[in-house]
Design an enzyme around this catalytic site. Structure first.
Site, PDB file in Angstrom:
ATOM      1  N   HIS A 101       0.823  -1.207   0.000  1.00  0.00           N
ATOM      2  CA  HIS A 101       0.000   0.000   0.000  1.00  0.00           C
ATOM      3  C   HIS A 101       0.862   1.264   0.000  1.00  0.00           C
ATOM      4  CE1 HIS A 101       0.930   0.921   4.207  1.00  0.00           C
ATOM      5  NE2 HIS A 101       0.818  -0.381   4.443  1.00  0.00           N
ATOM      6  N   GLU A 204      -1.811  -6.746   7.509  1.00  0.00           N
ATOM      7  CA  GLU A 204      -0.509  -6.568   8.135  1.00  0.00           C
ATOM      8  C   GLU A 204      -0.460  -7.419   9.400  1.00  0.00           C
ATOM      9  OE1 GLU A 204       2.542  -6.335   8.332  1.00  0.00           O
ATOM     10  OE2 GLU A 204       2.874  -4.217   7.794  1.00  0.00           O
TER      11      GLU A 204
END
Length: 346
Positions: A101, A204
């Protein structure tokens, strides 16, 4: 000129730089994985020693006829393949794009984000758009992201730059009603859509009690070595959090079960996720050891391309820019796709 563009497109081994292709036959490898520096970073740039060797074999990768459907939901442009000969049928080829990202608001503040759902900064938005430009000529049939907004924003913004102009459609399968209410009843509209799948397994890693803390202040409080161990070791988790090993277990299991079958079927896939979940997947793709993966770092908003063929993953580096024709001629398959896009535009 094409040689220069190809060099810009591939990863490089340099201080804090890393590129490998463990899927290549061993006899073609000129550099042992044991020779990789303890710290390295994935970046775009010149060719490494191994890549100079791999460059000579890049033209040997052949493409199969392009697939015409994605999960029975959408269609991709038809590519005219050469007439089949009596020779054995070639296996399907697919593209796999991995993108961390763009910069999040907690990246900018130097805070541990983990599974806290924070959006992109303006810089992160720009990184996502730039990533989209870099992959605008590479076929994408399916998109997988984590359940976190920063990864989803990155994928959506990137797709606004794709020349095929298909629309990412988020798949809702949380209930039968959600499935029913999100149906598309136009066959023509379906052909212009790309399934967009979100999965918490690609999140994550969960940083436990470090989430929301400033990284420098945490190092000052617990000691630099302790925090470095929490962040960079393979199997030591932070307090009440996940280790990289634990993150890899869920991320790689999801990749094998849900994404790999799509690639084996010839579908072209983009994954927008996070530093640790993507490091876990790269560890699997490149057959890295637990010692090698802890030194692997991914820059925000930089896409990586793999070509998938015969169950092997060939890393092709990071596309450098959308206006360099040579960058995308990694294989005949991808070159034909770009040619088709050029014909559609012109």
């Amino acid at each position: 000129m094409e040689a220069t563009a190809f060099q810009q497109a591939t990863g490089t081994l340099q201080p804090h730089g890393y590129s490998s292709n463990s899927a290549l036959p061993r006899e073609r490898e000129n550099v042992s994985m044991r020779s990789i520096p303890k710290r390295f970073k994935l970046e775009i740039g010149g060719l490494s020693i191994r890549e100079r060797s791999q460059k000579r074999t890049a033209g040997l990768i052949q493409a199969s006829a392009f697939q015409t459907s994605v999960c029975n939901l959408v269609s991709v442009p038809s590519i005219n393949a050469p007439k089949e000969s009596k020779s054995p049928k070639k296996s399907r080829e697919a593209a796999l794009i991995l993108t961390r990202h763009g910069e999040s608001q907690w990246n900018a503040k130097n805070l541990f984000a983990g599974c806290v759902d924070v959006p992109l900064t303006q810089k992160g938005v720009e990184e996502a758009i730039e990533a989209g430009k870099r992959i605008s000529n590479i076929p994408i049939d399916m998109i997988f992201t984590s359940a976190l907004i920063r990864a989803q924003m990155t994928a959506m913004l990137a797709m606004t730059q794709h020349r095929r102009k298909k629309v990412p459609i988020v798949m809702h399968d949380e209930s039968e009603q959600a499935k029913a209410w999100s149906q598309i009843f136009s066959e023509e509209t379906e052909k212009q859509c790309i399934p967009f799948v979100t999965a918490w397994q690609l999140n994550e890693r969960m940083y436990g009690e470090l989430q929301g803390l400033n990284k420098q202040e945490t190092a000052d409080k617990y000691g630099k070595e302790q925090v470095q161990q929490w962040r960079r070791s393979y199997n030591i988790p932070p307090p009440n959090g996940e280790s990289l090993e634990m993150c890899a277990e869920r991320a790689v299991a999801y990749f094998k079960e849900h994404i790999e079958p799509q690639l084996q079927a010839g579908k072209n896939v983009m994954i927008a996720a996070h530093g640790n979940s993507l490091r876990s997947i790269i560890m699997y793709l490149d057959k890295l050891t637990s010692q090698e993966v802890v030194s692997l770092e991914l820059s925000t908003g930089i896409p990586m391309l793999y070509v998938v063929k015969e169950g092997k993953y060939f890393r092709r580096g990071s596309p450098a820019a959308p206006d360099e024709a040579g960058v995308y001629a990694y294989t005949k398959h991808l070159a034909r796709y770009r040619q088709k896009l050029d014909e559609m535009v012109n």
